[in-house]
Scaffold this active site. Structure first.
Site, PDB file in Angstrom:
ATOM      1  CE  LYS A  38       4.980  25.556   2.877  1.00 26.94           C
ATOM      2  NZ  LYS A  38       4.426  25.663   1.519  1.00 26.94           N
ATOM      3  NE  ARG A 133       3.307  24.933  -6.056  1.00 32.38           N
ATOM      4  CZ  ARG A 133       3.788  25.033  -4.816  1.00 32.38           C
ATOM      5  NH1 ARG A 133       3.182  24.410  -3.820  1.00 32.38           N
ATOM      6  NH2 ARG A 133       4.874  25.736  -4.568  1.00 32.38           N
TER       7      ARG A 133
END
Length: 359
Positions: A38, A133
């Protein structure tokens, strides 16, 4: 043909060298590796380099990136790292063989999408072991796993965790053992094998290299250490890797001697910031053709040790070149090494040309 600026120069051969070092470490532990591309927006040359070095699957956070990887015709499983969006469930199932999930609702939507597409979908249940998270809280995970086991078009294949991204929590023996214990509880509650335990990203490599990683952890999602050759816990060089894998090249579009402190009444800048300036007197300043729309200007390091990044606007990068040792003139190129955040922007920006360099 004259290379345009700004451009991002990528060295896939050097990235492949890094990948071999890191993947060998993971494989020696008996773990699979998901190659995360990514940070370079799934550049095909980098994906080929990672797979050629031995990656077991490809992983990304963005569906368009996984779609571009699928178009390459590579026979490796694909993994979506970002929590799936319910509204995009059909595309998620179409382009990702495996997804990381943090709720029964998402798993249900994916099962429904898989039914409509006539396939089965694999999923990993993410457990929050402290970074805060994504992830199910550990004491709730067995109930989620038990319910997921009943979904008709979905196979829950394991559990995973994410660390050192949001809260900066370092992977440790304690939180990795917690992940194993949660997997065991989920296995008992659901009757599923749950053979895959994904122990995190590049931040897990120091624990792995120390020899203290629990043997049950058998999957890692690795990106930054391979692409940039860095230990993500402190950004030091990872042993045996190269850091000359990517390079940003810009061009000087203005060169003038100017004061180092703005003149006049000052308010916030275009980004809502109130900036303090060091008074270094009148200095030779250069403006280059890249800005904050394309990258994090605080995350690029000039190759010339005499050049200092002062700041940037949306379109322009401002440099102090008074002490530059290299060529400084209108039209001259200035090179930088980007950090992870800066590279993420550069690779994503359509205004930055991407050039592959060999050797």
């Amino acid at each position: 043909m004259i290379a345009q600026t700004p451009r991002l120069e990528i060295h896939p051969d050097r990235i492949a060298e890094n990948a071999k070092v890191v993947y060998d470490l993971c494989h020696a532990h008996g773990a699979q590796v998901a190659a995360v591309g990514k940070v370079v927006c799934a550049h095909p040359e980098v994906i080929h380099a990672m797979l050629g070095a031995g990656a077991d699957m490809v992983a990304d956070s963005r569906i368009p990136n996984l779609a571009s990887v699928a178009a390459l015709g590579l026979e490796r499983p694909s993994m979506l790292l970002r929590i799936p969006t319910p509204s995009a469930a059909h595309d998620v199932v179409r382009y990702a063989d495996i997804t990381l999930n943090s709720s029964l609702g998402s798993l249900t939507v994916l099962s429904d999408a898989a039914r409509m597409l006539g396939v089965r979908h694999q999923a990993v249940l993410m457990i929050d072991v402290g970074d805060l998270r994504e992830g199910v809280w550990p004491d709730q995970a067995p109930d989620v796993a038990k319910a997921a086991a009943a979904l008709p078009h979905l196979d829950l294949v394991g559990v995973g965790a994410n660390l050192a991204c949001y809260g900066g929590v370092v992977p440790s023996v304690e939180n990795m053992r917690m992940l194993v214990e949660v997997r065991d509880a989920c296995r008992e509650a659901s009757g599923l094998e749950l053979g895959l335990i994904s122990g995190g990203n590049s931040s897990s490599l120091p624990l792995l290299a120390s020899g203290d990683m629990p043997p049950e952890i058998n999957h890692f999602r690795i990106g930054e250490t391979v692409v940039l050759g860095s230990n993500v816990l402190d950004r030091s060089d990872w042993p045996g890797t190269r850091q000359d894998t990517v390079r940003l090249v810009t061009e000087i579009v203005e060169l003038e001697r100017k004061p180092s402190v703005p003149i006049g009444l000052r308010a916030q800048n275009a980004f809502g910031e109130t900036v303090e300036f060091d008074d270094r007197g009148t200095r030779l300043r250069a403006i280059c053709n890249i800005g904050r729309q394309d990258t994090s200007v605080d995350g690029i390091l000039p190759h010339d040790p005499g050049i200092r990044v002062i700041g940037g606007s949306s379109d322009h990068l401002i440099l102090d070149v008074e002490d530059a040792t290299g060529d400084v003139r209108l039209g001259a190129e200035v090179a930088f090494t980007p950090n992870y955040g800066a590279l993420l922007g550069l690779a994503t920006s359509p205004y930055v040309e991407k050039i592959v360099r060999r050797g």
